[in-house]
Scaffold this motif. Structure first.
Motif, PDB file in Angstrom:
ATOM      1  N   PRO A 106     -25.427 -25.751 -28.906  1.00 51.09           N
ATOM      2  CA  PRO A 106     -25.027 -24.785 -27.883  1.00 51.09           C
ATOM      3  C   PRO A 106     -23.711 -25.214 -27.217  1.00 51.09           C
ATOM      4  CG  PRO A 106     -26.961 -26.017 -27.143  1.00 51.09           C
ATOM      5  CD  PRO A 106     -26.659 -26.489 -28.514  1.00 51.09           C
ATOM      6  N   THR A 107     -22.688 -24.370 -27.364  1.00 50.49           N
ATOM      7  CA  THR A 107     -21.312 -24.721 -27.017  1.00 50.49           C
ATOM      8  C   THR A 107     -21.147 -25.109 -25.558  1.00 50.49           C
ATOM      9  OG1 THR A 107     -20.531 -23.270 -28.776  1.00 50.49           O
ATOM     10  CG2 THR A 107     -18.942 -23.867 -27.068  1.00 50.49           C
ATOM     11  N   ARG A 108     -21.941 -24.507 -24.674  1.00 48.41           N
ATOM     12  CA  ARG A 108     -21.759 -24.756 -23.238  1.00 48.41           C
ATOM     13  C   ARG A 108     -21.970 -26.219 -22.854  1.00 48.41           C
ATOM     14  NH1 ARG A 108     -26.525 -22.301 -24.184  1.00 48.41           N
ATOM     15  NH2 ARG A 108     -28.449 -23.051 -23.201  1.00 48.41           N
ATOM     16  N   PHE A 109     -22.570 -27.011 -23.759  1.00 50.04           N
ATOM     17  CA  PHE A 109     -22.792 -28.426 -23.456  1.00 50.04           C
ATOM     18  C   PHE A 109     -21.666 -29.322 -23.953  1.00 50.04           C
ATOM     19  CE2 PHE A 109     -27.307 -26.874 -23.553  1.00 50.04           C
ATOM     20  CZ  PHE A 109     -27.494 -26.958 -22.189  1.00 50.04           C
ATOM     21  N   TYR A 110     -20.538 -28.735 -24.296  1.00 50.67           N
ATOM     22  CA  TYR A 110     -19.403 -29.550 -24.741  1.00 50.67           C
ATOM     23  C   TYR A 110     -18.946 -30.524 -23.664  1.00 50.67           C
ATOM     24  CZ  TYR A 110     -16.030 -26.843 -21.945  1.00 50.67           C
ATOM     25  OH  TYR A 110     -15.335 -26.263 -20.918  1.00 50.67           O
ATOM     26  N   LYS A 111     -19.215 -30.188 -22.388  1.00 45.67           N
ATOM     27  CA  LYS A 111     -18.764 -31.057 -21.299  1.00 45.67           C
ATOM     28  C   LYS A 111     -19.329 -32.465 -21.429  1.00 45.67           C
ATOM     29  CE  LYS A 111     -19.137 -26.706 -19.321  1.00 45.67           C
ATOM     30  NZ  LYS A 111     -19.890 -25.574 -19.879  1.00 45.67           N
ATOM     31  N   THR A 112     -20.518 -32.592 -21.993  1.00 41.65           N
ATOM     32  CA  THR A 112     -21.126 -33.915 -22.134  1.00 41.65           C
ATOM     33  C   THR A 112     -20.259 -34.820 -23.012  1.00 41.65           C
ATOM     34  OG1 THR A 112     -23.333 -32.962 -21.850  1.00 41.65           O
ATOM     35  CG2 THR A 112     -23.203 -35.144 -22.860  1.00 41.65           C
ATOM     36  N   GLY A 113     -19.802 -34.287 -24.137  1.00 44.86           N
ATOM     37  CA  GLY A 113     -18.943 -35.078 -25.007  1.00 44.86           C
ATOM     38  C   GLY A 113     -17.605 -35.398 -24.376  1.00 44.86           C
ATOM     39  N   VAL A 114     -17.071 -34.459 -23.602  1.00 40.24           N
ATOM     40  CA  VAL A 114     -15.785 -34.679 -22.932  1.00 40.24           C
ATOM     41  C   VAL A 114     -15.885 -35.852 -21.957  1.00 40.24           C
ATOM     42  CG1 VAL A 114     -14.226 -33.662 -21.214  1.00 40.24           C
ATOM     43  CG2 VAL A 114     -14.908 -32.340 -23.236  1.00 40.24           C
ATOM     44  N   VAL A 115     -16.933 -35.853 -21.126  1.00 43.75           N
ATOM     45  CA  VAL A 115     -17.099 -36.932 -20.151  1.00 43.75           C
ATOM     46  C   VAL A 115     -17.427 -38.249 -20.857  1.00 43.75           C
ATOM     47  CG1 VAL A 115     -18.451 -37.725 -18.170  1.00 43.75           C
ATOM     48  CG2 VAL A 115     -17.745 -35.326 -18.330  1.00 43.75           C
ATOM     49  N   PHE A 116     -18.210 -38.184 -21.897  1.00 44.07           N
ATOM     50  CA  PHE A 116     -18.534 -39.384 -22.682  1.00 44.07           C
ATOM     51  C   PHE A 116     -17.261 -40.054 -23.193  1.00 44.07           C
ATOM     52  CE2 PHE A 116     -19.531 -40.887 -27.100  1.00 44.07           C
ATOM     53  CZ  PHE A 116     -20.246 -42.016 -26.754  1.00 44.07           C
ATOM     54  N   LEU A 117     -16.337 -39.265 -23.732  1.00 46.63           N
ATOM     55  CA  LEU A 117     -15.093 -39.839 -24.257  1.00 46.63           C
ATOM     56  C   LEU A 117     -14.210 -40.366 -23.134  1.00 46.63           C
ATOM     57  CD1 LEU A 117     -14.185 -37.351 -27.131  1.00 46.63           C
ATOM     58  CD2 LEU A 117     -15.386 -39.534 -27.269  1.00 46.63           C
ATOM     59  N   ALA A 118     -14.248 -39.730 -21.960  1.00 50.91           N
ATOM     60  CA  ALA A 118     -13.484 -40.251 -20.816  1.00 50.91           C
ATOM     61  C   ALA A 118     -14.005 -41.621 -20.403  1.00 50.91           C
ATOM     62  CB  ALA A 118     -13.560 -39.272 -19.651  1.00 50.91           C
ATOM     63  N   TRP A 119     -15.315 -41.802 -20.470  1.00 49.27           N
ATOM     64  CA  TRP A 119     -15.908 -43.108 -20.163  1.00 49.27           C
ATOM     65  C   TRP A 119     -15.483 -44.154 -21.193  1.00 49.27           C
ATOM     66  CZ3 TRP A 119     -20.795 -44.996 -22.648  1.00 49.27           C
ATOM     67  CH2 TRP A 119     -21.180 -46.251 -22.148  1.00 49.27           C
ATOM     68  N   LEU A 120     -15.592 -43.814 -22.467  1.00 53.61           N
ATOM     69  CA  LEU A 120     -15.206 -44.769 -23.509  1.00 53.61           C
ATOM     70  C   LEU A 120     -13.720 -45.120 -23.422  1.00 53.61           C
ATOM     71  CD1 LEU A 120     -17.092 -43.450 -26.674  1.00 53.61           C
ATOM     72  CD2 LEU A 120     -17.808 -45.234 -25.089  1.00 53.61           C
ATOM     73  N   ALA A 121     -12.903 -44.151 -22.989  1.00 53.31           N
ATOM     74  CA  ALA A 121     -11.465 -44.379 -22.902  1.00 53.31           C
ATOM     75  C   ALA A 121     -11.061 -45.147 -21.656  1.00 53.31           C
ATOM     76  CB  ALA A 121     -10.726 -43.047 -22.945  1.00 53.31           C
ATOM     77  N   GLY A 122     -12.013 -45.415 -20.760  1.00 56.92           N
ATOM     78  CA  GLY A 122     -11.709 -46.196 -19.571  1.00 56.92           C
ATOM     79  C   GLY A 122     -11.217 -45.391 -18.385  1.00 56.92           C
TER      80      GLY A 122
END
Length: 383
Positions: A313-329
């Motif tokens: 479900p596309t509306r949950f894309y925000k989870t991946g966005v924030v996850f990558l922001a965390w990994l990126a520091g």
């Protein structure tokens, strides 16, 4: 060094992380395209809240991320669905976000546009819906930001047909102080927006949308189209008045839509340009010099990551966005307002890590690997 990642079948396999990141330095402002990144919000991980509580935001980290985007020449599209509007961030939180981000934009000379919708109400009459829009439009304008008129769940539920959309949008455009961006968010992003503009048929809905624009010359800076349908977007942008931009919101087909051809191109207002910010900026600078091949060589390989993050479900894309922001520091934790960090599976996140790492998106690959291993350990994965 390798890291064991779970795949879609639940099996663990070895992955060797990239040793060096993609090196990108900030450059001059763009000349060929107007590009906005729809930015996420950073939650306060120490707030004692529940998923139903008002959002607790880490304002320092949230504004620092916007400065990161501005430093690369990107505009910030604020308080949009990427910032979890209607999915953890209520209107009170969005209004504060708009005021704080607009003030920050002025202090650094960054471009900002902010969403104005009706999410302070859950429904009601057209009069009530119009008043809700007016309240939010006033907040955006008073903050000194460009308004983005967002699609309204309340209007989608209350409208009897195209005439109601024409009346509401016409009223708002007549009273807006500056040209606005109109946002057509499709039901793939928000199922409550099915049948927006009146008809369920998209060709008929497009005609209503164009009627809104044509009826108010000089009041529409551009349109953001988020239908994940490249053919339809191209057809729509060809029918726009010459002074109205098309900002692609298509996170599946953005390289070809932004590159365009001799018949036109799209500008951009994209959620995927949150994690891709520096890389996207570097790609657009190639376009500024006429180097379409260089633009595509940088941006085409990112589509696999984007399609992964935005899968149904596309509306949950925000989870991946924030996850990558965390990994990126860019933030110290993987916590989201509304507890939305639980909205994607571990295999989904592991694949996002692998794709982003392969693109060189992590400024410190060792930090990203360490954080990925910490997350895996919480799920019982030993290395």
């Amino acid at each position: 060094m390798t890291i064991r990642l779970p795949d879609a079948q639940g099996e663990l396999r070895a992955y060797e992380p990239r040793a060096e990141p993609l090196r990108i330095t900030p450059g001059a402002p763009f000349t060929s395209r107007t590009v906005f990144s729809a930015a996420h919000v950073v939650a306060d991980p120490y707030a004692d809240v529940s998923p139903d509580s008002p959002a607790a935001v880490d304002w320092d980290a949230t504004l620092a991320f916007r400065r990161h985007l501005w430093s690369h020449g990107l505009g910030v599209a604020e308080a949009m669905d990427t910032a979890q509007r209607g999915m953890g961030l209520d209107w009170a939180g969005a209004a504060e976000l708009i005021r704080r981000s607009a003030a920050e934009a002025r202090s650094v000379g960054g471009r900002i546009a902010c969403g104005a919708g009706t999410d302070q109400i859950t429904g009601g009459s057209l009069t009530k819906i119009r008043a809700a829009y007016e309240e939010q439009l006033a907040v955006v304008e008073e903050a000194g930001a460009q308004p983005i008129l967002m699609a309204s769940r309340a209007l989608a539920a209350a409208a009897r047909g195209p005439e109601d959309y024409l009346e509401i949008y016409g009223h708002l455009l007549r009273q807006s102080a500056e040209p606005v961006i109109l946002h057509w968010l499709g039901p793939v992003f928000d199922p409550a927006l099915q049948g927006y503009w009146g008809p369920d048929d998209l060709d008929a809905a497009t005609q209503v949308f164009l009627e809104v624009i044509a009826g108010h010359p000089g009041k529409v800076d551009g349109i953001k189209v988020s239908l994940l349908d490249a053919r339809r977007e191209i057809g729509l942008r060809r029918r726009l008045p010459r002074d109205v931009r098309c900002y692609t919101g298509d996170d599946f087909h953005y390289p070809e839509l932004i590159a365009g051809n001799d018949q036109g191109f799209s500008h951009a207002l994209l959620g995927i340009f949150d994690p891709l910010g520096p890389l996207a900026a570097e790609a657009v600078r190639h376009l500024d010099t006429g180097d379409v091949a260089g633009f595509r060589s940088l941006l085409d390989p990112t589509v696999e990551l984007s399609r992964h993050l935005f899968q149904a479900p596309t509306r949950f894309y925000k989870t991946g966005v924030v996850f990558l922001a965390w990994l990126a520091g860019h933030q110290a934790h993987f916590t989201m307002v509304g507890g939305l960090q639980s909205a994607r599976s571990l295999p989904h996140l592991a694949r996002a890590y692998e794709l982003a790492d392969g693109l060189g998106l992590f400024p410190d690959p060792d930090l990203a690997e360490e954080r990925m291993k910490n997350l895996l350990s919480l799920y019982g994965v030993t290395q």
